[in-house]
Design a protein around this motif. Sequence first.
Motif, mmCIF file in Angstrom:
data_model
loop_
_atom_site.group_PDB
_atom_site.id
_atom_site.type_symbol
_atom_site.label_atom_id
_atom_site.label_comp_id
_atom_site.label_asym_id
_atom_site.label_seq_id
_atom_site.Cartn_x
_atom_site.Cartn_y
_atom_site.Cartn_z
ATOM 1 N N GLU A 99 40.515 38.111 36.326
ATOM 2 C CA GLU A 99 40.817 39.540 36.369
ATOM 3 C C GLU A 99 41.236 40.015 34.982
ATOM 4 O O GLU A 99 41.528 39.198 34.098
ATOM 5 C CB GLU A 99 41.899 39.836 37.409
ATOM 6 C CG GLU A 99 43.219 39.117 37.187
ATOM 7 C CD GLU A 99 44.256 39.458 38.258
ATOM 8 O OE1 GLU A 99 44.215 40.592 38.796
ATOM 9 O OE2 GLU A 99 45.108 38.608 38.556
ATOM 10 N N PRO A 100 41.255 41.321 34.745
ATOM 11 C CA PRO A 100 41.570 41.840 33.410
ATOM 12 C C PRO A 100 42.891 41.320 32.846
ATOM 13 O O PRO A 100 42.988 41.032 31.650
ATOM 14 C CB PRO A 100 41.602 43.356 33.620
ATOM 15 C CG PRO A 100 40.635 43.587 34.729
ATOM 16 C CD PRO A 100 40.809 42.416 35.655
ATOM 17 N N VAL A 101 43.913 41.200 33.705
ATOM 18 C CA VAL A 101 45.203 40.695 33.230
ATOM 19 C C VAL A 101 45.072 39.258 32.720
ATOM 20 O O VAL A 101 45.682 38.875 31.713
ATOM 21 C CB VAL A 101 46.255 40.764 34.363
ATOM 22 C CG1 VAL A 101 47.492 39.961 33.993
ATOM 23 C CG2 VAL A 101 46.640 42.211 34.642
ATOM 24 N N ASP A 170 54.156 37.249 35.829
ATOM 25 C CA ASP A 170 53.136 36.334 35.320
ATOM 26 C C ASP A 170 52.174 37.082 34.402
ATOM 27 O O ASP A 170 51.550 38.064 34.810
ATOM 28 C CB ASP A 170 52.362 35.713 36.481
ATOM 29 C CG ASP A 170 51.495 34.538 36.066
ATOM 30 O OD1 ASP A 170 50.898 34.592 34.968
ATOM 31 O OD2 ASP A 170 51.407 33.570 36.833
ATOM 32 N N GLU A 171 52.054 36.600 33.174
ATOM 33 C CA GLU A 171 51.219 37.283 32.190
ATOM 34 C C GLU A 171 49.738 36.967 32.329
ATOM 35 O O GLU A 171 48.896 37.545 31.628
ATOM 36 C CB GLU A 171 51.683 36.926 30.768
ATOM 37 C CG GLU A 171 51.688 35.452 30.437
ATOM 38 C CD GLU A 171 52.988 34.739 30.761
ATOM 39 O OE1 GLU A 171 53.374 33.863 29.963
ATOM 40 O OE2 GLU A 171 53.611 35.049 31.808
ATOM 41 N N PHE A 172 49.388 36.068 33.257
ATOM 42 C CA PHE A 172 47.989 35.679 33.415
ATOM 43 C C PHE A 172 47.399 36.058 34.773
ATOM 44 O O PHE A 172 46.231 35.770 35.028
ATOM 45 C CB PHE A 172 47.828 34.167 33.205
ATOM 46 C CG PHE A 172 48.170 33.716 31.814
ATOM 47 C CD1 PHE A 172 47.321 33.988 30.746
ATOM 48 C CD2 PHE A 172 49.341 33.042 31.561
ATOM 49 C CE1 PHE A 172 47.636 33.586 29.466
ATOM 50 C CE2 PHE A 172 49.671 32.623 30.285
ATOM 51 C CZ PHE A 172 48.811 32.906 29.220
ATOM 52 N N GLY A 173 48.188 36.664 35.647
ATOM 53 C CA GLY A 173 47.645 37.017 36.950
ATOM 54 C C GLY A 173 48.541 37.982 37.701
ATOM 55 O O GLY A 173 49.763 37.947 37.561
ATOM 56 N N THR A 174 47.936 38.840 38.497
ATOM 57 C CA THR A 174 48.682 39.792 39.305
ATOM 58 C C THR A 174 48.993 39.185 40.673
ATOM 59 O O THR A 174 48.500 38.110 41.032
ATOM 60 C CB THR A 174 47.883 41.084 39.514
ATOM 61 O OG1 THR A 174 46.720 40.791 40.318
ATOM 62 C CG2 THR A 174 47.437 41.676 38.182
#
Length: 221
Positions: A99-101, A170-174
């Motif tokens: 995903e974009p994040v 979490d900076e890598f996933g929502t």
Amino acid sequence: MHRHLARLSGAARRADRARRPALRPPGAWGSGPFDRPRERDYLLHEAGEVLPAVLDACGVEGAALFGHSDGGSIALLAAAALPERVTGVIVEGAHIFNEPVTIAGVEQATSAYASTDIAARLVKYHGDKVDALYHAWTDTWTAPWFRDWSVEARLPGIQCPLLVIQGEDDEFGTLAQVRGMVDGASGPARALVLPNCGHTPHREARAAVEEAAVKFLRAVD
């Protein structure tokens, strides 16, 4: 990461006195060299071929799996592919789709690697394979051919109990990742979302992770 997971493993051992093998991906400290280029199915390969071979080599018929980040995705896929061997799964910061994040977080990690001392700090975990391992990760997750990657269709194959842990920040996933895992699995699944926590709950919220993991492992043993 390994230092903190070692503490967690100690807590789990005190709970059930079980022997659990440790799986390190190619390129990680103590593993062999990369023997296969990273492709779109690299996580499926680790889950469906490498992990069963490790279990066989260790004489382990059934196992509860704990995976972080890519390791979490591998654990999910292994549970779906090997329902007769995986008795329970704990994941933290795992992904079931790109995903974009995720892409933005990996791009920031790439910049940080080039401008800070991250490489030097990772040497104690990965030795002289740091560059290869780091770039294999960043290059894959930001590649155009990986942007629509998803394993959501495989989640119904997960029949064992599942605990999904994720930091709220979490900076890598929502949290869509968490909802997808809990809703997609066929077996009993629950989420533990930790406030004021990023991508590494075992480090940022160690006590909460240990407590939840030990309780979970006792229940599935």
